[in-house]
Scaffold this motif. Structure first.
Motif, PDB file in Angstrom:
ATOM      1  N   ASN A 127       0.827  -1.225  -0.072  1.00  0.00           N
ATOM      2  CA  ASN A 127      -0.012   0.026  -0.061  1.00  0.00           C
ATOM      3  C   ASN A 127       0.831   1.224  -0.074  1.00  0.00           C
ATOM      4  O   ASN A 127       0.552   2.185  -0.881  1.00  0.00           O
ATOM      5  N   TYR A 137       2.686   1.516  -3.309  1.00  0.00           N
ATOM      6  CA  TYR A 137       1.703   2.205  -4.234  1.00  0.00           C
ATOM      7  C   TYR A 137       1.455   3.844  -4.038  1.00  0.00           C
ATOM      8  O   TYR A 137       1.358   4.610  -5.042  1.00  0.00           O
ATOM      9  N   ASN A 144       2.240   6.720  -6.740  1.00  0.00           N
ATOM     10  CA  ASN A 144       1.076   7.474  -7.418  1.00  0.00           C
ATOM     11  C   ASN A 144       1.709   8.865  -7.226  1.00  0.00           C
ATOM     12  O   ASN A 144       0.958   9.844  -8.075  1.00  0.00           O
ATOM     13  N   VAL A 181       2.210  -2.946 -11.438  1.00  0.00           N
ATOM     14  CA  VAL A 181       3.158  -2.220 -11.419  1.00  0.00           C
ATOM     15  C   VAL A 181       4.410  -2.848 -11.836  1.00  0.00           C
ATOM     16  O   VAL A 181       4.845  -3.430 -11.111  1.00  0.00           O
TER      17      VAL A 181
END
Length: 215
Positions: free
Chosen positions: A136, A139, A143, A186
């Protein structure tokens, strides 16, 4: 801070904090702090009772991850193996948030050969999956942009280079190959750095120029 979806769960189930407190026998204050994302620490028992009440099957359905830009990285060598002319080190890396409320693990291997390069692979051991909160966090960094992921990779690489076991061999290292974990769709982040450049204080400014970031 620890971020949760508790406020949204309360609304969607039409229940107040007072009612939840009575039903799961947890004090109102810690529940209020969780709902307002003001908690620095939380007991597993509290999380378990909330999950059971709302019938959640995964921590990710309750907990989200909030790590400020002021994180720190720590790590240690867990094992060392020698393959002919190749030194291999198993490493455990931890990304720590600014409030020391979370410490997220990434496992991997470091290879130092006779070609003046160090190969850092944070891809996890064969039998160890990457922690969901670590996924998480990565990510979230990704982002924000590739620049931020490379800065995180740089911080991890410098932490590894600073390990006593690695420092013993660092004098002959000139180049660094760094592989961030591949997460779902990813793509794996692979970086090639000159060791001397990487250790310079202005290297982050160089990265900003590389990604054409505005001042």
């Amino acid at each position: 801070m620890i971020e949760t979806n508790l406020s949204e769960l309360l609304k969607s189930h039409d229940i107040s904090i007072n009612e939840l407190s009575e039903k799961i026998n947890i004090g109102r204050k810690p529940l209020t702090q969780l709902a307002n994302n003001e908690s620095k620490m939380v007991k597993f028992d509290t999380i378990e009772k909330i999950m059971n009440y709302f019938q959640l099957s995964s921590f990710d359905q309750l907990l989200t991850l909030s790590i400020s830009d002021e994180y720190s990285v720590s790590g240690k060598v867990s094992e060392r193996e020698l393959y002919s002319d190749l030194n291999s080190y198993g490493v455990k890396i931890y990304i720590n948030d600014a409030n020391a409320s979370l410490s997220l693990p990434i496992f991997g291997n470091v290879y130092i050969g006779d070609k003046s390069n160090i190969d850092i692979e944070l891809t996890g051991y064969d039998d160890i999956e990457i922690d969901s909160q670590t996924i998480n966090f990565i990510y979230r960094v990704l982002n924000k942009g590739k620049y931020y992921l490379e800065v995180l990779a740089r911080d991890i690489a410098l932490t590894i280079l600073d390990m006593p076991e690695i420092q013993k061999e660092s004098s002959k290292i000139k180049t660094i190959i760094f592989r961030m974990p591949q997460i779902s769709e990813v793509p794996e982040g692979v970086y090639f750095w000159n060791k001397h450049d990487l250790e310079q204080p202005d290297f982050v400014d160089f990265l900003a120029d590389k990604y054409n970031l505005d001042d």
